[in-house]
Design an enzyme around this catalytic site. Structure first.
Site, PDB file in Angstrom:
ATOM      1  N   TYR A  53      -9.099  23.564 -47.791  1.00  0.00           N
ATOM      2  CA  TYR A  53      -8.775  24.111 -46.463  1.00  0.00           C
ATOM      3  C   TYR A  53      -9.171  25.575 -46.244  1.00  0.00           C
ATOM      4  CZ  TYR A  53      -4.606  25.578 -49.116  1.00  0.00           C
ATOM      5  OH  TYR A  53      -3.754  26.102 -50.059  1.00  0.00           O
ATOM      6  N   ARG A  81      -2.585  35.082 -50.422  1.00  0.00           N
ATOM      7  CA  ARG A  81      -2.422  34.526 -51.768  1.00  0.00           C
ATOM      8  C   ARG A  81      -3.814  34.138 -52.267  1.00  0.00           C
ATOM      9  NH1 ARG A  81      -2.730  28.972 -51.135  1.00  0.00           N
ATOM     10  NH2 ARG A  81      -1.776  28.069 -49.281  1.00  0.00           N
ATOM     11  N   HIS A 131      -1.348  27.329 -53.233  1.00  0.00           N
ATOM     12  CA  HIS A 131       0.048  27.413 -52.763  1.00  0.00           C
ATOM     13  C   HIS A 131       0.997  27.222 -53.941  1.00  0.00           C
ATOM     14  CE1 HIS A 131       3.693  26.765 -50.485  1.00  0.00           C
ATOM     15  NE2 HIS A 131       3.833  25.575 -51.039  1.00  0.00           N
TER      16      HIS A 131
END
Length: 310
Positions: free
Chosen positions: A269, A256, A260
């Site tokens: 992250y 992706r 998210h």
């Protein structure tokens, strides 16, 4: 096919490389120019929908939603499904909804907070979007088992992410499907992160696809950014279901390229370098290059499809 691409041997199905070049001519699907353009148009529409939805969300007219940018090759699954097959989605299957002919206003209604968005038109076999992770896998297997009992030659297809494979529901669904030989195809879109948890911390299994073998049925790892490979793998899995041979797990290895959801900050992250590496494997750029080489996609056609999507 499943024996030839055993994930336990480190094999992954790929037909179209990142530059849009066919590297496995024996498996290139025999699709008409119209079919190829239909796949392309669905991918472009899904990406344009992301842009539109993000604009609506940022302006306060729409709630949090999950973008699909980077995972548009998923349209290959919906393209290979029969109209009579049932789809059990999670929350990141925009492209599949598009190619299955879902009225697009329903997508926006859903994420604007109206349950009317989950009311599918008569004859469109899509279950509602499932936000609770992996619960839809159980629903798909139950429906598949019912179809088998009723001797209906259909399949149920369910989608989840790599994080969903850590949920108990997924393993219960896999076990039941294997025991009952339910005509269910599990599509795991391994986009490398379960929100912020990387694939490496999600499971000690070398691949997600090989989890299928513990439950007595085949699993295959597929280049999830290669729409041709997705089509071929899905067709093989659906044919197993129609024959009565039982379930299949397909792990679509993808990424992706967005957060998210619109409430997530992926810079906390993952690195920019990682994202840039995956951008080189962009499924839209890849299929565009392929179609241009085949002279199926001209500049005029590309512009027309883009404008139609917008």
């Amino acid at each position: 096919m499943f024996e030839a691409y055993d994930p336990r041997d480190g094999k992954q199905l790929q037909i179209l490389n990142k530059d849009g070049v066919i590297i496995n001519a024996m498996l290139e699907p025999k699709l008409s120019d119209d079919d190829l353009l239909k796949l392309y148009e669905a991918m472009i529409t899904a990406r344009v929908m992301d842009v539109k939805a993000l604009s609506l969300q940022r302006s306060g007219r729409m709630g949090t939603f999950a973008q699909v940018t980077g995972q548009e090759a998923q349209v290959g699954v919906g393209f290979m499904m029969k109209k009579s097959d049932w789809m059990f989605p999670s929350f990141r299957e925009t492209g599949v909804f598009v190619i299955r002919g879902t009225p697009l206003h329903l997508f926006f209604l859903t994420f604007m907070g109206s349950e009317e968005g989950n009311r599918m038109p008569e004859g469109l076999n899509n279950f509602p979007i499932s936000v609770p992770v992996a619960t839809q896998t159980l629903h798909a297997v139950g429906a598949g088992w019912a179809a088998k009992i009723k001797k209906q030659k259909i399949a149920t297809v369910t989608f989840l992410g790599d994080g969903g494979t850590s949920e108990g529901d997924f393993h219960e669904a896999m076990n039941f499907a294997g025991v009952m030989k339910a005509p269910t195809v599990f599509i795991c879109q391994n986009n490398q992160y379960a929100i912020s948890v990387p694939r490496s911390k999600q499971t000690a299994s070398r691949t997600i696809a090989e989890k299928a073998f513990a439950y007595g049925f085949p699993g295959m790892q597929v280049d999830g950014n290669d729409v041709l490979a997705v089509c071929v793998a899905t067709k093989a899995a659906l044919e197993r279901a129609y024959r009565g041979d039982g379930p299949t797990l397909l792990e679509l290895v993808t990424y992706r390229m967005c957060p998210h959801t619109t409430s997530d900050d992926p810079t906390l992250y993952r690195s920019d370098d990682e994202v840039k590496e995956w951008e080189k494997k962009d499924p839209v750029k890849r299929v565009t290059a392929y179609l241009e080489k085949k002279r199926v996609l001209t500049d005029a056609k590309k512009e027309s499809i883009q404008k139609k999507a917008e």
